[in-house]
Motif scaffolding. Structure first.
Motif, PDB file in Angstrom:
ATOM      1  N   SER A   1     -23.754  -7.151   7.346  1.00 28.50           N
ATOM      2  CA  SER A   1     -23.928  -6.848   7.998  1.00 28.50           C
ATOM      3  C   SER A   1     -22.991  -6.758   8.360  1.00 28.50           C
ATOM      4  CB  SER A   1     -23.781  -7.455   7.168  1.00 28.50           C
ATOM      5  OG  SER A   1     -24.237  -7.379   6.807  1.00 28.50           O
TER       6      SER A   1
ATOM      7  N   ALA B   1     -26.316 -14.276   4.451  1.00 30.09           N
ATOM      8  CA  ALA B   1     -25.905 -14.908   2.149  1.00 30.09           C
ATOM      9  C   ALA B   1     -24.676 -14.883   1.994  1.00 30.09           C
ATOM     10  CB  ALA B   1     -26.159 -13.111   2.289  1.00 30.09           C
TER      11      ALA B   1
ATOM     12  N   SER C   1     -29.320  -7.239   5.389  1.00 30.36           N
ATOM     13  CA  SER C   1     -29.352  -8.239   5.675  1.00 30.36           C
ATOM     14  C   SER C   1     -30.029  -8.670   4.542  1.00 30.36           C
ATOM     15  CB  SER C   1     -29.664  -8.738   7.128  1.00 30.36           C
ATOM     16  OG  SER C   1     -27.975  -8.662   8.192  1.00 30.36           O
TER      17      SER C   1
ATOM     18  N   GLY D   1     -29.491 -10.621   0.657  1.00 28.56           N
ATOM     19  CA  GLY D   1     -30.048 -11.906   0.698  1.00 28.56           C
ATOM     20  C   GLY D   1     -30.359 -12.353  -0.565  1.00 28.56           C
TER      21      GLY D   1
ATOM     22  N   VAL E   1     -32.143 -12.960   6.017  1.00 32.34           N
ATOM     23  CA  VAL E   1     -31.241 -12.890   5.648  1.00 32.34           C
ATOM     24  C   VAL E   1     -31.561 -14.718   4.356  1.00 32.34           C
ATOM     25  CG1 VAL E   1     -28.842 -13.935   5.844  1.00 32.34           C
ATOM     26  CG2 VAL E   1     -28.609 -13.349   4.239  1.00 32.34           C
TER      27      VAL E   1
END
Length: 214
Positions: free
Chosen positions: A7, A30, A122, A126, A192
């Motif tokens: 992000s 992440a 986000s 992840g 995430v």
């Protein structure tokens, strides 16, 4: 975010461009997801044998503290990595601009478009980091720079998040500003985390199914 909030990720209406790339990109949650041994085919480059097998990449960008990651941008690897990041950043920034054009936020209202851009970015980070860096899985050497740093770094945006927050405060919309500030951080971190956990579960189930006797 595009400078990547986690992000972790267009001016208030999408004006800030690829200059946002590589930031909260994703909300940074992440960033601890990746096992460096599986992030890139460049890990096998000469001169990286001194790296710890358990070393982890702490974010989607190249960590120059890790010898095996420094190899990604050494010698002939540098130009392909930079081109992949640049191309991905353009694509991500254009996608963000399109979303902000489609759903512009009226002055003094909650910036929903930027909020969901950062939350979605986000979550995708992840997913990406689990798929390319965990469980011994390997991906194309340019997958992480192109998708993680480039596309998702250009898609998410911290600068627009900060600008929207400033505008709300200047308009005396303290309640909205507080909701936006806290909601974005919570939303991105939650996204995430949930995406990482869900992707691990799906991957583990797929692996168990593939290993089961016929």
């Amino acid at each position: 975010m595009s400078e990547n909030p986690s992000s972790g990720a267009s001016g208030a209406s999408g004006a800030s461009g690829p200059d946002d790339a590589g930031g909260a990109s994703g909300a940074g949650g992440a960033r601890g997801a990746g096992d460096a041994a599986g992030l890139s085919g460049a890990r096998d480059a000469p001169g990286t044998s001194d790296a710890s097998p358990s070393a982890e990449a702490i974010d989607p960008d190249v960590d120059l503290h890790l010898p095996e990651q420094r190899a990604e941008t050494a010698r002939g690897h540098r130009l392909p990595v930079l081109l992949a990041i640049s191309a991905g950043g353009v694509a991500g920034a254009l996608a963000r601009h399109a979303v902000n054009r489609q759903w512009p936020a009226a002055e003094g209202t909650f910036p929903w478009a930027t909020f969901w851009i950062n939350v979605l970015g986000s979550a995708l980070i992840g997913v990406l980091m689990v798929l390319v860096s965990e469980g011994g899985r390997r991906a194309h050497p340019l997958m992480r720079p192109f998708v993680g740093v480039g596309v998702l770094g250009g898609f998410t945006t911290f600068s627009t998040y900060a600008l929207d927050l400033k505008d709300l405060l200047e308009r005396d919309e303290a309640g909205l500003a507080l909701a936006y500030a806290g909601g974005t951080v919570a939303g991105c971190l939650g996204a995430v985390w949930l995406a990482s956990v869900s992707t691990r579960a799906v991957a583990a189930r797929a692996a168990a199914s593939g290993a089961a006797p016929k």
